[in-house]
Design a protein around this motif. Sequence first.
Motif, mmCIF file in Angstrom:
data_model
loop_
_atom_site.group_PDB
_atom_site.id
_atom_site.type_symbol
_atom_site.label_atom_id
_atom_site.label_comp_id
_atom_site.label_asym_id
_atom_site.label_seq_id
_atom_site.Cartn_x
_atom_site.Cartn_y
_atom_site.Cartn_z
ATOM 1 N N SER A 161 10.466 0.979 -0.045
ATOM 2 C CA SER A 161 9.295 0.634 0.760
ATOM 3 C C SER A 161 8.412 1.852 0.967
ATOM 4 O O SER A 161 8.918 2.950 1.229
ATOM 5 N N PRO A 162 7.093 1.699 0.871
ATOM 6 C CA PRO A 162 6.184 2.819 1.113
ATOM 7 C C PRO A 162 6.045 3.106 2.601
ATOM 8 O O PRO A 162 6.333 2.251 3.449
ATOM 9 N N THR A 163 5.619 4.310 2.908
ATOM 10 C CA THR A 163 5.318 4.702 4.281
ATOM 11 C C THR A 163 3.825 4.975 4.398
ATOM 12 O O THR A 163 3.125 5.127 3.393
ATOM 13 N N LEU A 164 3.354 5.066 5.621
ATOM 14 C CA LEU A 164 1.943 5.412 5.828
ATOM 15 C C LEU A 164 1.618 6.784 5.241
ATOM 16 O O LEU A 164 0.576 6.941 4.590
ATOM 17 N N PRO A 165 2.473 7.809 5.415
ATOM 18 C CA PRO A 165 2.189 9.093 4.781
ATOM 19 C C PRO A 165 2.101 9.019 3.255
ATOM 20 O O PRO A 165 1.322 9.756 2.643
ATOM 21 N N ASP A 166 2.894 8.140 2.625
ATOM 22 C CA ASP A 166 2.811 7.978 1.176
ATOM 23 C C ASP A 166 1.392 7.604 0.763
ATOM 24 O O ASP A 166 0.835 8.150 -0.199
ATOM 25 N N LEU A 167 0.805 6.658 1.498
ATOM 26 C CA LEU A 167 -0.535 6.191 1.149
ATOM 27 C C LEU A 167 -1.604 7.208 1.509
ATOM 28 O O LEU A 167 -2.574 7.394 0.775
ATOM 29 N N LEU A 168 -1.424 7.884 2.637
ATOM 30 C CA LEU A 168 -2.380 8.921 3.011
ATOM 31 C C LEU A 168 -2.406 10.026 1.964
ATOM 32 O O LEU A 168 -3.465 10.567 1.635
ATOM 33 N N ALA A 169 -1.252 10.357 1.426
ATOM 34 C CA ALA A 169 -1.167 11.402 0.408
ATOM 35 C C ALA A 169 -1.890 11.002 -0.878
ATOM 36 O O ALA A 169 -2.265 11.861 -1.675
ATOM 37 N N ARG A 170 -2.110 9.704 -1.051
ATOM 38 C CA ARG A 170 -2.814 9.216 -2.236
ATOM 39 C C ARG A 170 -4.288 8.939 -1.930
ATOM 40 O O ARG A 170 -4.968 8.260 -2.699
ATOM 41 N N GLY A 171 -4.775 9.474 -0.815
ATOM 42 C CA GLY A 171 -6.195 9.379 -0.504
ATOM 43 C C GLY A 171 -6.620 8.137 0.234
ATOM 44 O O GLY A 171 -7.818 7.834 0.320
ATOM 45 N N THR A 172 -5.676 7.392 0.792
ATOM 46 C CA THR A 172 -6.013 6.169 1.505
ATOM 47 C C THR A 172 -6.769 6.471 2.800
ATOM 48 O O THR A 172 -6.455 7.424 3.505
ATOM 49 N N VAL A 173 -7.752 5.662 3.085
ATOM 50 C CA VAL A 173 -8.552 5.757 4.304
ATOM 51 C C VAL A 173 -7.953 4.810 5.348
ATOM 52 O O VAL A 173 -7.668 3.653 5.047
ATOM 53 N N VAL A 174 -7.761 5.288 6.569
ATOM 54 C CA VAL A 174 -7.220 4.460 7.647
ATOM 55 C C VAL A 174 -8.279 4.323 8.741
ATOM 56 O O VAL A 174 -8.688 5.321 9.347
ATOM 57 N N LEU A 175 -8.720 3.103 8.974
ATOM 58 C CA LEU A 175 -9.696 2.803 10.015
ATOM 59 C C LEU A 175 -8.977 2.121 11.175
ATOM 60 O O LEU A 175 -8.150 1.242 10.951
ATOM 61 N N VAL A 176 -9.292 2.501 12.399
ATOM 62 C CA VAL A 176 -8.615 1.950 13.569
ATOM 63 C C VAL A 176 -9.651 1.384 14.533
ATOM 64 O O VAL A 176 -10.592 2.088 14.928
#
Length: 234
Positions: A161-176
């Motif tokens: 399973s992926p983690t949030l840091p995994d996606l952030l490390a791939r340049g993912t943008v997180v909007l809250v």
Amino acid sequence: MSSSDSGSRRDFLTDVGRLASTVALAGCIAPAVTHAQSSVSNGSTRNGSEWDLKWIDTLRSATDRAVFDWPTLGDPADPFILQLAERYLDNCRAAYGSQAYEARAVLNVRTQAIAAAMTDRLWETYALGVEYKANDPLTKQAATRNPFWYRAPDPAPGITSPTLPDLLARGTVVLVCDFAMGHLSKRLATKFGRTEDAVHADLRAGLVQGAYAVPSGIFGLARAQNSGCAFIRM
């Protein structure tokens, strides 16, 4: 669903209706994450009515863009939205191979999912695991840290399973969604004997590193699409 949950939902939808009639749709950056640890540092700033919209420039440079709507927290042991975003990025890599490309995923975190973008400190301080009935996949108890920040046990052999840091490390943008944070602040202020403004400020300051507050999930979703993102929803 309990009567209190139904009331909370009605209040939220009422507030959303008011917001929709007054807010003009208008905007979120891809951070680098080097460790599986949450941080109180975040990329969002607000000065009066000013919001940090540098993330839009990041989307402009991408050849492929998709925004994944995340309205409910879901099961941390089976982080479906993270899995979808990871699959999209993996698919782009497989499709283009050695060709030059830049794929960007956007997580539009709103409504009942906003705790996914909050640090361990907030999860512990405000008992967010109890608030959202979210269990830590490792302890099977109400989470006292952000369970999306840590890797859950493999659901099946050969599947990680992926983690949030995994996606952030791939340049993912997180909007809250800041509007949802305001709604949560009301509930937490009552529970912990603090002012709504103080709790709201604490929540904003405690977003995970690389997450950006936007006026609302409506705004974030629309602005991401205006910036060329395909809309992926469940």
